[in-house]
Motif scaffolding. Structure first.
Motif: not given
Length: 768
Positions: A79-80, A121-123, A131-134
């Protein structure tokens, strides 16, 4: 995502949902729906930004991204991931996820947050190819997921730090300060002190404490957006953020504040009526019996740019009653609900014209907040929030509804369930021989503290005058129940003649009731400036707490108060507010003097130099050259200023930024050697600049002193000092490398620290 019909949720204290909904409507939001714990609303991006900037009652404002199935971890992930995160998180923005709530399948919030993070991140990796930095500590975009039964609401936090953390707070204010701001704003909103307040209005808070109520009231009166001075927002990481729109929102807020402030400064309280001249300046007034609290309240008003429209003075119940009566009478609204003066908890008089068809029919209205039976003493905490207990530390009972009449406002007033100890009055002699002072305190035993402090201060004052000492410790937990260290600083240079108090509270053990410890500390702050003859705004209070990683003390705050003091004829800069320590360790006074005595004709090295006070003494003692080494550029710059203030400049005085152990290793490979070295390392350090290494003086002193000894010239010596009370030098290990130690601790402990002979250890280091 429709930028013109965004769904948002603003959270707030329970009981203030209705007031928050009305506030959002005044900001131009049309679709609002109060819910438990907040308000759901719909608007465009501009109004969303304006709500973040202007809301006084919201804690957080979140953009709802979507609602998804949370019956299982896989369903939540799917869903996310299906949500349009490329329209939510800005390119290049770092992110983090926080999760709340559980169900039968999602029973760990950390696991829930991890699944949501992976989905986002996968989206973004799929859509953007990266991928964005966390960044869990300080993300640009914070995703919030709330699980309830089989569904999860996923949102983007638009504000970052809570809106309750007003910009007039400092890091030294403590964890409860934002809540106090929220309660003050809620109290004023319920009482009707809103956007319609004009220059003919007045508010009096006779128990103003640190000034949250009066500062919030002044901000409303001057049309000052509470978030105007904030420089960090959660929406900076939002893909829908438009900087041009934000600049326009800020410019509008700036103009409104300029107009509001000008209007307040140009008008008086009920100027058209016969008002005493001194009352025309009292638009918003606060009283307190605590001098440090007055200083803090004035500081808050000053930081908000509102000092000119807020009057915060010293006074107790009698002065409070008189001020309320004068102000109410001046505004032609003498019929204010009240009770016996001794039972007065808080009075907020709101006087102004109501929205009526004509000015002639306008009626003044007032709201008074009183405890029904036994009110908390003046200066204690007072809360407002729709009938809910706020925190256990306040000990608040269910709300008492007070109807103040047809022309007044019905309010929710929370009163104390667990009453603090009854207030008492302590008589304090005047240090200059004048009339005695009567100080209201919260703890009966505080009279013993006042007596002890006055006695010790009198003796220390004579000693300091005789020895020519301008900065010294007056009190150091002499009474275990009042565990504080009180240092007196005498100004020099441009601050000649000023006296300052630096009061550091030792964090009490868990066995001590936190509320009782807080009341004792408040009493210390009220009594110390009176007993020592120091102005309230020259008192600086901090709390010492141990870090989990070791014995290093945390910074107490970053808002500086810089002045100059004198030691042995040298000018030294101190910062009494910006850090836990001031830049001058008073217990090393004799150690610095010893360095100065030994420095004549020597090449001097100062390692872990801090603010360079020992370098100043060495240069003043006739050192041929000095070298000052520290890892912090801030402290090196400070050391340069200290040297320059005493005329020690030029190529003979070097300042080098480096990790000390690495610097020693490099220096050993060079021909540079020194006749005199001062080494005063921290007890513990895990500075990022040190990389993966940490520093522990007990563990690492052998390596340090061996290296130091190799930098000494033949016949040279080092002075080594440390503040670890349990420190034990490894004499045998050092002797194997030809390093000898002579314990000189006793002769370096000043008179004002004799009660604590383990305040530091000091040794002469020589190479055999």
């Amino acid at each position: 995502m429709d930028a013109y019909n965004l769904e948002l949720f603003a959270s707030c204290l329970a009981g203030l949902e209705g007031e928050l909904a009305e506030e959002l409507k005044r900001l131009g939001v049309r679709r609002v729906r109060p819910l438990g714990g907040g308000v759901a609303f719909f608007c465009d991006a501009r109004r969303a930004l304006a709500a973040c900037l202007w809301s006084r009652l919201a804690s957080r404002i979140s953009l709802v991204v979507g609602r998804v199935d949370a019956a299982s971890a896989d369903a939540l992930y799917d869903g996310v991931r299906a949500l349009p995160w490329e329209e939510v998180i800005a390119p290049g923005a770092s992110m983090a996820v926080q999760a709340h709530g559980m169900n039968a399948e999602l029973r760990n919030t950390r696991f829930t947050a991890l699944k949501v993070k992976d989905a986002v991140c996968d989206r973004l990796c799929e859509v953007r190819g990266q991928r964005p930095d966390v960044d869990a500590a300080s993300p640009d975009a914070l995703v919030d997921v709330r699980v309830r039964e089989g569904r999860a609401t996923v949102s983007l936090d638009l504000v970052g730090a809570s809106l309750y953390r007003r910009t007039y707070l400092t890091p030294d204010d403590g964890a409860e300060a934002p809540l106090e701001c929220a309660l003050a704003a809620g109290l004023l909103a319920v009482a009707g002190w809103r956007g319609e307040v004009r220059g003919d209005a007045a508010l009096v808070d006779p128990a103003c404490g640190d000034g949250a109520v009066v500062v919030e009231a002044a901000a409303v009166a001057c049309d000052l957006a509470p978030g105007l001075a904030r420089d960090a927002w959660g929406f900076f990481g939002w893909a829908g953020f438009d900087e041009d729109v934000w600049v326009d929102v800020l410019d509008e807020a700036d103009e409104r504040f300029e107009r509001g402030l000008a209007a307040q400064l140009g008008e008086g309280v009920a100027a058209s009526s016969s008002v005493a001249p001194d009352l025309t300046r009292v638009r918003i007034a606060g009283l307190s019996t605590s001098s440090p609290a007055i200083a803090r309240a004035r500081g808050r008003a000053k930081r908000m740019g509102l000092r000119q429209v807020v009057s915060i003075e010293h006074g107790g119940a009698q002065e409070a009653s008189a001020l309320v009566e004068r102000t109410v009478a001046a505004a032609n609204a003498a019929n204010v609900t009240g009770t016996d003066t001794a039972a007065l908890c808080l009075v907020a008089s709101v006087l102004g014209a109501r929205e009526q068809a004509s000015e002639a029919s306008a009626q003044a209205h007032a709201a008074a907040f009183v405890a029904a039976a036994q009110a908390a003493p003046v200066g204690s905490a007072f809360a407002v929030a729709g009938g809910q207990a706020v925190e256990d530390r306040f000990g608040i009972a269910p709300a008492l509804r007070t109807e103040l009449g047809r022309d007044r406002v019905a309010v929710e007033a929370l009163v104390f369930d667990k009453q603090p100890a009854q207030a008492a009055v302590v008589v304090v002699p005047d240090p200059a021989g004048g009339a005695e002072h009567r100080v209201e305190v919260l703890e009966q035993g505080s009279d013993q503290f006042a007596a002890r402090l006055f006695k010790v201060a009198k003796e220390h004052r004579k000693w300091a005058r005789r020895e020519g000492v301008g900065c010294y410790r007056v009190y150091d937990a002499d009474l275990p129940e009042y565990a504080v260290a009180i240092d007196l600083y005498t100004g020099a240079g441009d601050a000649e003649g000023n006296l300052y108090l630096h009061i550091a509270e030792y964090a009490p053990p868990s066995s001590v009731d936190p509320a009782k410890a807080r009341r004792r500390f408040d009493d210390v702050l009220a009594l110390a400036p009176v007993a020592l003859g120091v102005r309230p705004d020259h008192v600086f209070a901090k709390t010492r707490r141990r870090d989990k990683g070791g014995a290093q003390y945390r910074d107490a705050g970053r808002r500086s108060y810089v002045t100059q003091v004198q030691e042995d004829g040298f000018l030294l800069e101190v910062d009494l507010s910006g850090y836990l320590d001031t830049g001058l360790f008073l217990d090393h006074r004799l150690t610095r003097a010893l360095v100065g005595q030994k420095a004549a004709g020597k090449r001097f090295l100062n390692l872990f130099a801090y603010t360079g006070a020992a370098t100043v003494h060495a240069a003043g003692g006739g050192a041929l050259e000095t070298c000052t080494v520290d890892l912090s550029q801030t402290y090196l710059d400070w050391a340069r200023r200290n040297m320059a203030a005493n005329g020690f400049e030029g190529p003979a005085h070097a300042f080098e930024r480096a990790d000390v152990l690495s610097w020693i290793t490099e220096c050993r490979r060079s021909p540079r050697r020194f006749d005199l070295i001062f080494v005063d390392p921290p007890t513990f350090s895990n500075s990022k600049a040190m990389g993966s290494r940490t520093w522990d003086v007990q563990r690492d002193h052998v390596e340090l002193l061996i290296g130091v000894s190799r930098l000494l010239t033949e016949g040279g010596e080092a002075v080594f000092s440390c503040n670890l009370r349990t420190f034990k030098p490894d004499v045998d290990a050092l002797a194997k490398y030809g390093v000898s130690l002579e314990d000189i601790t006793a002769q370096t402990i000043p008179h004002d620290f004799e009660r604590n002979p383990k305040i530091h250890h000091c040794y002469l280091v020589k190479r055999a």
